[in-house]
Design a protein around this motif. Structure first.
Motif, PDB file in Angstrom:
ATOM      1  N   ASN A 120       4.558  -7.912  13.591  1.00  0.00           N
ATOM      2  CA  ASN A 120       4.023  -6.620  14.032  1.00  0.00           C
ATOM      3  C   ASN A 120       2.696  -6.369  13.316  1.00  0.00           C
ATOM      4  OD1 ASN A 120       3.553  -3.861  14.653  1.00  0.00           O
ATOM      5  ND2 ASN A 120       5.755  -3.500  14.859  1.00  0.00           N
ATOM      6  N   LEU A 121       1.627  -6.887  13.891  1.00  0.00           N
ATOM      7  CA  LEU A 121       0.313  -6.766  13.250  1.00  0.00           C
ATOM      8  C   LEU A 121      -0.108  -5.318  13.089  1.00  0.00           C
ATOM      9  CD1 LEU A 121      -2.286  -7.863  12.078  1.00  0.00           C
ATOM     10  CD2 LEU A 121      -3.125  -8.240  14.395  1.00  0.00           C
ATOM     11  N   SER A 122       0.142  -4.493  14.098  1.00  0.00           N
ATOM     12  CA  SER A 122      -0.266  -3.088  14.009  1.00  0.00           C
ATOM     13  C   SER A 122       0.368  -2.408  12.808  1.00  0.00           C
ATOM     14  CB  SER A 122       0.115  -2.336  15.290  1.00  0.00           C
ATOM     15  OG  SER A 122      -0.706  -2.717  16.368  1.00  0.00           O
ATOM     16  N   PHE A 123       1.651  -2.648  12.587  1.00  0.00           N
ATOM     17  CA  PHE A 123       2.325  -2.069  11.424  1.00  0.00           C
ATOM     18  C   PHE A 123       1.687  -2.582  10.142  1.00  0.00           C
ATOM     19  CE2 PHE A 123       5.325  -2.148   7.964  1.00  0.00           C
ATOM     20  CZ  PHE A 123       5.925  -0.901   8.023  1.00  0.00           C
ATOM     21  N   GLY A 124       1.414  -3.872  10.098  1.00  0.00           N
ATOM     22  CA  GLY A 124       0.874  -4.474   8.890  1.00  0.00           C
ATOM     23  C   GLY A 124      -0.472  -3.925   8.472  1.00  0.00           C
ATOM     24  N   MET A 125      -1.198  -3.323   9.417  1.00  0.00           N
ATOM     25  CA  MET A 125      -2.506  -2.766   9.075  1.00  0.00           C
ATOM     26  C   MET A 125      -2.395  -1.656   8.041  1.00  0.00           C
ATOM     27  SD  MET A 125      -4.872  -4.353  10.812  1.00  0.00           S
ATOM     28  CE  MET A 125      -6.252  -3.208  10.889  1.00  0.00           C
ATOM     29  N   TYR A 126      -1.332  -0.865   8.087  1.00  0.00           N
ATOM     30  CA  TYR A 126      -1.226   0.293   7.191  1.00  0.00           C
ATOM     31  C   TYR A 126      -1.049  -0.135   5.729  1.00  0.00           C
ATOM     32  CZ  TYR A 126      -0.775   2.873  11.576  1.00  0.00           C
ATOM     33  OH  TYR A 126      -1.004   3.390  12.836  1.00  0.00           O
ATOM     34  N   PRO A 127      -0.027  -0.908   5.381  1.00  0.00           N
ATOM     35  CA  PRO A 127       0.054  -1.370   3.974  1.00  0.00           C
ATOM     36  C   PRO A 127      -1.062  -2.333   3.609  1.00  0.00           C
ATOM     37  CG  PRO A 127       1.773  -2.410   5.308  1.00  0.00           C
ATOM     38  CD  PRO A 127       1.147  -1.346   6.154  1.00  0.00           C
ATOM     39  N   GLY A 128      -1.598  -3.063   4.592  1.00  0.00           N
ATOM     40  CA  GLY A 128      -2.687  -3.989   4.300  1.00  0.00           C
ATOM     41  C   GLY A 128      -3.935  -3.278   3.818  1.00  0.00           C
ATOM     42  N   LEU A 129      -4.317  -2.187   4.493  1.00  0.00           N
ATOM     43  CA  LEU A 129      -5.484  -1.411   4.057  1.00  0.00           C
ATOM     44  C   LEU A 129      -5.230  -0.770   2.696  1.00  0.00           C
ATOM     45  CD1 LEU A 129      -8.214  -0.937   5.576  1.00  0.00           C
ATOM     46  CD2 LEU A 129      -6.420  -1.916   6.976  1.00  0.00           C
ATOM     47  N   SER A 130      -4.008  -0.336   2.467  1.00  0.00           N
ATOM     48  CA  SER A 130      -3.683   0.272   1.174  1.00  0.00           C
ATOM     49  C   SER A 130      -3.857  -0.732   0.045  1.00  0.00           C
ATOM     50  CB  SER A 130      -2.233   0.783   1.184  1.00  0.00           C
ATOM     51  OG  SER A 130      -2.077   1.839   2.110  1.00  0.00           O
ATOM     52  N   HIS A 131      -3.459  -1.979   0.290  1.00  0.00           N
ATOM     53  CA  HIS A 131      -3.588  -2.979  -0.767  1.00  0.00           C
ATOM     54  C   HIS A 131      -5.058  -3.262  -1.065  1.00  0.00           C
ATOM     55  CE1 HIS A 131      -2.114  -6.092  -3.430  1.00  0.00           C
ATOM     56  NE2 HIS A 131      -3.041  -6.898  -2.958  1.00  0.00           N
TER      57      HIS A 131
END
Length: 594
Positions: A120-131
């Motif tokens: 789920n790439l769309s979901f991964g964008m949220y924690p990815g940007l936070s990191h």
């Protein structure tokens, strides 16, 4: 239908049989990253990807994010999935234990990132940007800033963004117009508009922390006058909780080709209270800390989507009955043979497989060197590792995403007309993957970065970090009875890479446009040689185990390596010819004739 099963077996092979993950616990802060802990971590991450994130992928794409009166709602199920994700500690996996993280190596974290991107790439964008925001603050933030924000970013209760792009200003950040006015309390009033801000507004966290590029009133012109500011959606109160609303609003969200469940926002800053991160007019240092990490992460997005597409294509190819094998009926009990018997379908599946497994190994190599650059006890070894990572970052970003888009298109092609239909899920991978070639610096920009910055840096010293180990490997194995079949094609392609490097270095000194004309082909050539090297190393790790392996895993590695060398690596011939032809034919046409 689309399907996904986390490729844990292959990940463990790459980490512990090809790379040196068993040595990670020898480095400071990685003492607990032993194999008996890493494997269950990967398995648990696989369960989250398969059982929590993947079921929301299609529904999230169809529902998308909804903007209303400055607020953004994520698709059904996303808030609950994010809560589960945070409770499992996944937001802090590779973060500093001093702020609540697990301190796992990047080599492990990158494997988990691939699973998230596959499911789920769309979901991964949220924690990815936070990191990314975490990494920038951890590197350049003051101690007070770190104590205030990092624990919340690590536990996932707050999220982060990077705010670079403006309507008139993308790659050329020196044109940034967002202003930061000094205030009497030491803060700054930030005013301006940023566009294409991933996760800029959503409903999954208590607060959103924006890292914003802006210019103070007396700043120098251009990129030398850019500073970095932290601008929270809600200003932290005396207890460190989200307090009063700041002057930050979401003006709208973009309606996109893909990653529709990821909110891509227009963010308006109207005298918003912000605080300087790092030094005044040195903001690009902090932003590049985010961007370099993000470029490696985007490469994993291409790999993750390619893997998901491949799995769906394989399952379909084994089930879809069409025609008979050209060499004779293979399934007489059925009205037709499954399409996997046909050479062209095999060509497509083998192409996906060879690129995916090669990129996974190459990504692990870069991630392991990144860990070494941060944690190794020897200063010289850290420096060498950093030089390697700097060189390979644009290659990973551009090559993995180019190949990811190619592989997702191939996966859709395997399905034929059914791949073009939404219900099978294959076309979503194509749409989602397309952005990866564009954001965090287009792939053309990555190629220019490679030849214009990374190649000449330190008088070419970065190049040695790749060229020397590959040359040593070739000399060791080129005449080896078992390895020669694979190393000899690598040697020929490597020779072409060396010649192309010398050519671009020579012409670039006096004719920069001439070198730039070959940049994209050069990056692809470099990447294909790197994949060939990784395939040789995978053969080396497999050859003594193939005969006794009943599962066929190691034999499949050797067969796939042979396919790569015979069918994909020959692209380096045409790439080399294009590079050596120069750029006259592309530059001589008058603008008016386009």
């Amino acid at each position: 239908m689309a399907t996904y099963k986390a490729p844990i077996r292959d990940m463990m092979f790459v980490l512990y049989e090809v790379m040196n993950a068993d040595k990670l616990p020898e480095m400071e802060s990685f003492e607990e990253a032993t194999r008996d802990l890493v494997e269950p971590i990967l398995e648990e991450a696989g369960k989250i990807a398969e059982e929590v994130l993947f079921p929301l992928n299609r529904s999230g794409d169809e529902e998308g994010c909804i903007w209303s009166d400055g607020k953004v709602s994520t698709p059904t199920g996303f808030k609950e999935a994010y809560k589960t994700f945070c409770e499992g500690g996944w937001t802090g996996l590779a973060c500093d234990p001093a702020y609540g993280g697990m301190g796992m190596p990047k080599a492990i974290d990158s494997m988990i990132a691939e699973m998230i991107c596959s499911s789920n790439l769309s979901f991964g964008m949220y924690p990815g940007l936070s990191h990314g925001a975490y990494h920038s603050l951890h590197t350049f933030g003051s101690d007070d800033m770190k104590d205030m924000y990092l624990p919340k970013l690590v536990d996932g209760s707050w999220s982060g963004t990077m705010c670079l792009t403006e309507p008139h200003c993308g790659t050329d950040l020196g044109l940034c117009r967002t202003k930061a006015e000094p205030q009497s309390d030491g803060s700054y009033g930030v005013t301006g508009t940023k566009i294409f801000i991933s996760a800029g507004e959503h409903d999954m966290t208590e607060n959103i922390i924006h890292l914003v590029l802006a210019r103070t009133p007396d700043a120098p012109e251009g990129i030398k006058g850019i500073s970095l500011f932290i601008v929270p959606k809600f200003i932290p109160d005396d207890q460190g909780d989200a307090g009063e609303a700041n002057g930050v609003t979401c003006g709208s969200i973009e309606h996109k080709m893909g990653i529709k469940a990821s909110s891509t926002c227009v963010m308006n800053f109207d005298g918003a209270k912000g605080w300087l991160v790092g030094e005044l007019n040195k903001g690009m240092r902090g932003m590049f800390a985010m961007m370099n990490a993000a470029r490696l992460a985007v490469g994993m997005q291409g790999l993750g989507l390619a893997e998901a597409s491949y799995q769906g294509a394989v399952e379909y190819a084994k089930e879809r009955l069409q025609g008979r094998s050209l060499s004779g009926v293979k399934h007489p009990d059925k009205p037709a043979d499954p399409i996997i018997v046909h050479p062209d379908v095999r060509r497509m599946l083998m192409t996906q497989r060879a690129y995916i497994e090669g990129c996974r190994a190459m990504g692990a190599w870069v991630a392991e060197e990144l860990d070494i650059s941060r944690r190794h006890a020897d200063d010289k070894r850290r420096e060498e590792a950093d030089e390697f990572v700097q060189l390979m970052t644009p290659i990973v970003k551009a090559l993995f995403t180019d190949l990811g888009f190619e592989c997702t298109n191939i996966g859709m092609q395997v399905f034929g007309g059914h791949g073009f239909i939404r219900e099978h899920g294959m076309e979503q991978y194509v749409r989602d993957c397309r952005i990866a070639q564009i954001y965090e610096g287009t792939n053309g920009i990555q190629a220019l970065d490679l030849i214009g910055r990374k190649m000449p840096a330190k008088a070419g010293r970065n190049l040695r970090r790749f060229f020397h180990p590959v040359q040593d490997y070739i000399e060791k194995y080129v005449m080896d009875e078992e390895m020669g079949e694979f190393v000899q094609p690598l040697a020929k392609a490597f020779g072409r890479l060396q010649q192309a490097t010398g050519q671009l270095a020579r012409v670039g000194m006096g004719k920069p446009e001439e070198a730039a004309a070959g940049a994209t082909e050069y990056l692809r050539l470099f990447g294909l040689v790197a994949l060939a090297y990784m395939w040789c190393r995978m053969v080396e790790a497999s050859k003594d185990k193939a005969d006794e392996d009943e599962s066929g895993f190691y034999g499949a590695k050797i067969t796939t390596a042979r396919f790569y060398m015979e069918k994909l690596l020959p692209q380096t011939n045409s790439l080399f010819a294009s590079i050596m032809a120069g750029g006259a034919s592309m530059m001589e046409l008058d603008e008016e004739l386009f």
